[in-house]
Scaffold this motif. Structure first.
Motif, short mmCIF file in Angstrom:
data_model
loop_
_atom_site.label_atom_id
_atom_site.label_comp_id
_atom_site.label_asym_id
_atom_site.label_seq_id
_atom_site.Cartn_x
_atom_site.Cartn_y
_atom_site.Cartn_z
N HIS A 52 0.83 -1.21 0.00
CA HIS A 52 0.00 0.00 0.00
C HIS A 52 0.87 1.25 0.00
O HIS A 52 0.61 2.21 -0.75
N THR A 53 1.89 1.27 0.83
CA THR A 53 2.79 2.43 0.89
C THR A 53 3.48 2.66 -0.44
O THR A 53 3.55 3.79 -0.94
N LEU A 54 3.98 1.58 -1.06
CA LEU A 54 4.67 1.71 -2.34
C LEU A 54 3.71 2.12 -3.45
O LEU A 54 4.04 2.95 -4.29
N LEU A 55 2.51 1.54 -3.47
CA LEU A 55 1.52 1.94 -4.47
C LEU A 55 1.20 3.43 -4.37
O LEU A 55 1.17 4.14 -5.39
N THR A 56 0.98 3.90 -3.17
CA THR A 56 0.68 5.32 -2.96
C THR A 56 1.84 6.19 -3.41
O THR A 56 1.66 7.20 -4.10
N GLN A 57 3.05 5.81 -3.04
CA GLN A 57 4.23 6.59 -3.41
C GLN A 57 4.41 6.63 -4.94
O GLN A 57 4.67 7.69 -5.50
N LEU A 58 4.23 5.50 -5.59
CA LEU A 58 4.40 5.48 -7.05
C LEU A 58 3.30 6.25 -7.77
O LEU A 58 3.56 6.91 -8.78
N LEU A 59 2.08 6.17 -7.27
CA LEU A 59 1.00 6.94 -7.89
C LEU A 59 1.24 8.44 -7.74
O LEU A 59 0.97 9.22 -8.64
N GLN A 97 -2.14 3.54 -13.84
CA GLN A 97 -2.25 2.32 -13.05
C GLN A 97 -0.87 1.85 -12.64
O GLN A 97 0.06 1.83 -13.44
N VAL A 98 -0.77 1.46 -11.37
CA VAL A 98 0.47 0.90 -10.84
C VAL A 98 0.20 -0.54 -10.45
O VAL A 98 -0.79 -0.85 -9.79
N LYS A 99 1.07 -1.44 -10.90
CA LYS A 99 0.97 -2.86 -10.55
C LYS A 99 2.24 -3.28 -9.83
O LYS A 99 3.34 -2.96 -10.27
N LEU A 100 2.05 -3.98 -8.72
CA LEU A 100 3.18 -4.52 -7.95
C LEU A 100 3.07 -6.03 -7.93
O LEU A 100 1.98 -6.59 -7.87
N THR A 101 4.22 -6.69 -7.91
CA THR A 101 4.27 -8.13 -7.69
C THR A 101 5.36 -8.39 -6.67
O THR A 101 6.51 -7.95 -6.86
N ASN A 102 5.01 -9.09 -5.60
CA ASN A 102 6.01 -9.46 -4.61
C ASN A 102 6.90 -10.53 -5.22
O ASN A 102 6.41 -11.54 -5.73
N VAL A 103 8.20 -10.32 -5.18
CA VAL A 103 9.14 -11.23 -5.81
C VAL A 103 9.10 -12.61 -5.15
O VAL A 103 9.13 -13.64 -5.83
N ALA A 104 8.97 -12.66 -3.83
CA ALA A 104 9.02 -13.93 -3.10
C ALA A 104 7.69 -14.67 -3.15
O ALA A 104 7.65 -15.87 -3.43
N THR A 105 6.59 -13.98 -2.87
CA THR A 105 5.30 -14.66 -2.74
C THR A 105 4.49 -14.65 -4.03
O THR A 105 3.49 -15.35 -4.12
N LYS A 106 4.89 -13.84 -5.01
CA LYS A 106 4.18 -13.70 -6.30
C LYS A 106 2.78 -13.11 -6.14
O LYS A 106 1.97 -13.19 -7.05
N ARG A 107 2.48 -12.50 -4.98
CA ARG A 107 1.18 -11.83 -4.82
C ARG A 107 1.20 -10.54 -5.62
O ARG A 107 2.20 -9.83 -5.65
N ALA A 108 0.06 -10.22 -6.24
CA ALA A 108 -0.04 -9.02 -7.07
C ALA A 108 -0.94 -8.00 -6.38
O ALA A 108 -1.93 -8.34 -5.75
N TYR A 109 -0.55 -6.73 -6.51
CA TYR A 109 -1.31 -5.60 -5.97
C TYR A 109 -1.41 -4.56 -7.07
O TYR A 109 -0.51 -4.43 -7.89
#
Length: 123
Positions: A52-59, A97-109
Motif C-alpha cells: 500500500h505504501t509503495l503503491l501510494t508513493q508510485l501513484l 495504473q500501478v501494478k506490484l508483484t512481490n518477488v518472493a510470494t508472487k502476490r499481485a497488488y
C-alpha cells in the motif's frame, strides 16, 4: 502375596496419567500451530502494508509519461502504465495504473487513478 495397591483400581492411576499427558501434548501442538498461523498472518499484513505504501508513493511521485515505467523496490517489482481515457473533454484525462508483484510470494497488488495527462515533449 498381593499388596493392598495391587487391587483392580491400581491401573487407573497409570491411565489417568497417560490421558493427562495426551491432553497436555495436544494443547502444546495446537498452541504451536496457532503461533505459526499468527506469524504467517502478521507477515501477510506487513506485506500488504508495504505494498500500500509503495503503491501510494508510485501513484503520487512516480514517473509521468506515456511510456510504461518498470522497476524494483525492496521486495516488489512494479510497473506504471499511463493511457488516455479518450472522449471529448477540455483537458486530456489519463488512466494511471500501478501494478506490484512481490518477488518472493508472487502476490499481485494494483491501484489506479485518473489525472491530467502528462505533456509530451515535441522534441
Amino acid at each position: 502375596m498381593r499388596s493392598k495397591d495391587d487391587g483392580p483400581e491400581a491401573g487407573y492411576a497409570l491411565v489417568d496419567a497417560l490421558v493427562g499427558m495426551l491432553i497436555l501434548a495436544l494443547a502444546v501442538i495446537f498452541s504451536l500451530d496457532a503461533g505459526h498461523e499468527a506469524r504467517v498472518v502478521a507477515d501477510q499484513a506487513q506485506e500488504v502494508s508495504r505494498a500500500h505504501t509503495l503503491l501510494t508513493q508510485l501513484l503520487e511521485s512516480g514517473p509521468r509519461s506515456f511510456n510504461d515505467a518498470t522497476g524494483t523496490s525492496g521486495a516488489f517489482d512494479w510497473t506504471i502504465e499511463t493511457r488516455t481515457t479518450g472522449g471529448e473533454r477540455p483537458i486530456a484525462v489519463c488512466h494511471r495504473q500501478v501494478k506490484l508483484t512481490n518477488v518472493a510470494t508472487k502476490r499481485a497488488y494494483q491501484a489506479a487513478t485518473l489525472e491530467t495527462c502528462p505533456v509530451e515533449d515535441a522534441g
